[in-house]
Design an enzyme around this catalytic site. Structure first.
Site, PDB file in Angstrom:
ATOM      1  CE  LYS A 177      -3.880  -2.394   2.097  1.00  0.00           C
ATOM      2  NZ  LYS A 177      -4.634  -2.772   3.294  1.00  0.00           N
TER       3      LYS A 177
ATOM      4  CD  GLN B 119      -3.552  -4.347   6.420  1.00  0.00           C
ATOM      5  OE1 GLN B 119      -3.671  -3.279   5.826  1.00  0.00           O
ATOM      6  NE2 GLN B 119      -3.957  -5.490   5.894  1.00  0.00           N
TER       7      GLN B 119
ATOM      8  CG  ASP C 175      -9.398   0.521   5.419  1.00  0.00           C
ATOM      9  OD1 ASP C 175      -9.148  -0.049   4.340  1.00  0.00           O
ATOM     10  OD2 ASP C 175      -8.711   0.387   6.446  1.00  0.00           O
TER      11      ASP C 175
HETATM   12  N1  GUN Z   1      -6.911  -6.366   6.246  1.00  0.00           N
HETATM   13  C1  GUN Z   1      -7.262  -7.069   5.141  1.00  0.00           C
HETATM   14  N2  GUN Z   1      -7.849  -6.262   4.237  1.00  0.00           N
HETATM   15  C2  GUN Z   1      -7.860  -5.016   4.768  1.00  0.00           C
HETATM   16  C3  GUN Z   1      -8.324  -3.761   4.301  1.00  0.00           C
HETATM   17  O1  GUN Z   1      -8.856  -3.609   3.202  1.00  0.00           O
HETATM   18  N3  GUN Z   1      -8.141  -2.710   5.165  1.00  0.00           N
HETATM   19  C4  GUN Z   1      -7.562  -2.858   6.383  1.00  0.00           C
HETATM   20  N4  GUN Z   1      -7.447  -1.770   7.147  1.00  0.00           N
HETATM   21  N5  GUN Z   1      -7.129  -4.018   6.838  1.00  0.00           N
HETATM   22  C5  GUN Z   1      -7.276  -5.086   6.037  1.00  0.00           C
END
Ligand code: GUN
Length: 293
Positions: free
Chosen positions: A54, A98, A121
């Protein structure tokens, strides 16, 4: 029938190129790059890879990207203090913490602590609520569901009046995808582990979204001929062809389903690549919206 493949990798490249152009325009206008701050607590191997990707993706489109790596024993108080600091920082447009978080931290509390206009998100109740009342235009919409909608749009199949079935009721994928499909006037069913006769429910679907995390649960004869099949699952399983090795499969039995579907997403290379592309899109949207406010 052999389904046409909906190529998520290619579509994600297009989205990233559009975001990159949008970032250049933003920089020219505002004299600063949009900023994405990603927070990871602990060293879960999958999360380490996801968060690194990311940050890298943000930098590649010209954004400011920062990865905050916190120790696994970081307290909830300290994590909330970092979130508060990022909320107040004018250079931060998007905040992503995350998941999953270590069990001593209340993930819902942390999600609620992120300022809704920086919640790239789209998990904050304000954003989920805006989506639920049909105001996706005012919300930051979760990334994977946005990616699913882009892939469905790529198929060209009209959604108004279509029967859509989503297998899985998570807050991250199932529920927001259902809201987005409803907003496009599809007739939406959310199926889940307690649904009676799941194969029969799936056979009704003109658009089928599988997001349950059960390897190859959806079989070929569950698919209505010509349907659009969106496979959100990413499951690592033993590879019977290569003893001792593993391979990735979705929630849909791809080879079987391809014989019935009109359009289908592969795993890998379907929904997955779009998630990060949509995260970048959300960050740019958040940066623009903050300037406009
Ligand atoms: N863990 C797995 N997928 C995601 C996501 O799209 N966002 C976040 N914050 N954590 C994740």
């Amino acid at each position: 029938m052999t389904a046409r493949i909906l190529n998520g990798k290619e579509l994600a490249e297009t989205v990233r190129a559009e975001v990159k152009a949008g970032v250049s325009a933003f920089v020219a206008l505002r004299g600063r790059a949009p900023g994405l701050d990603v927070v990871i607590v602990g060293e879960d191997p999958a999360s380490v890879v996801y968060t690194r990707n990311k940050e890298k993706a943000a930098l590649e489109v010209g954004m400011r990207g920062k990865l905050h790596k916190l120790a696994g024993d970081t307290t909830e108080v300290d994590l909330l203090a970092l979130v508060a600091q990022l909320n107040a920082d004018p250079h931060v447009d998007g905040i992503l913490v995350q998941l999953p978080l270590p069990s001593h931290i209340d993930a819902e509390k942390v999600t609620r602590a992120i300022a809704p206009h920086k919640d790239v998100d789209g998990f904050h109740p304000t954003n989920a609520g805006l989506l639920a009342i049909g105001r996706a235009d005012k919300a930051l919409v979760p990334c994977t569901p946005r990616g699913c909608m882009k892939l469905i749009a790529l198929s060209g199949v009209p959604l108004a009046g279509a029967r859509a079935v989503i297998v899985g009721r998570s807050n991250i994928v199932g529920k927001p995808v259902a809201q987005l499909l409803l907003a496009q006037s599809a007739t939406v069913t959310i199926a889940h582990s307690r649904t009676r006769d799941l194969p029969a429910v799936c056979r009704e679907a003109d658009v089928l979204v599988a997001a349950v995390g059960r390897p190859e649960l959806v079989r070929g004869d569950w698919i209505k001929p010509g349907a659009v099949v969106i496979d959100v699952g990413i499951n690592r399983v033993d590879d019977p062809q290569n003893p001792g090795k593993t391979r990735l499969v979705g929630d849909v039995a791809f080879a079987e389903a391809s014989q019935h579907a009109g359009f289908i997403t592969p795993v890998p290379g379907g929904v997955g690549p779009l998630t990060i592309a949509c995260l970048l899109e959300n960050t740019l949207l958040a940066a623009r919206a903050r300037v406009e406010i």
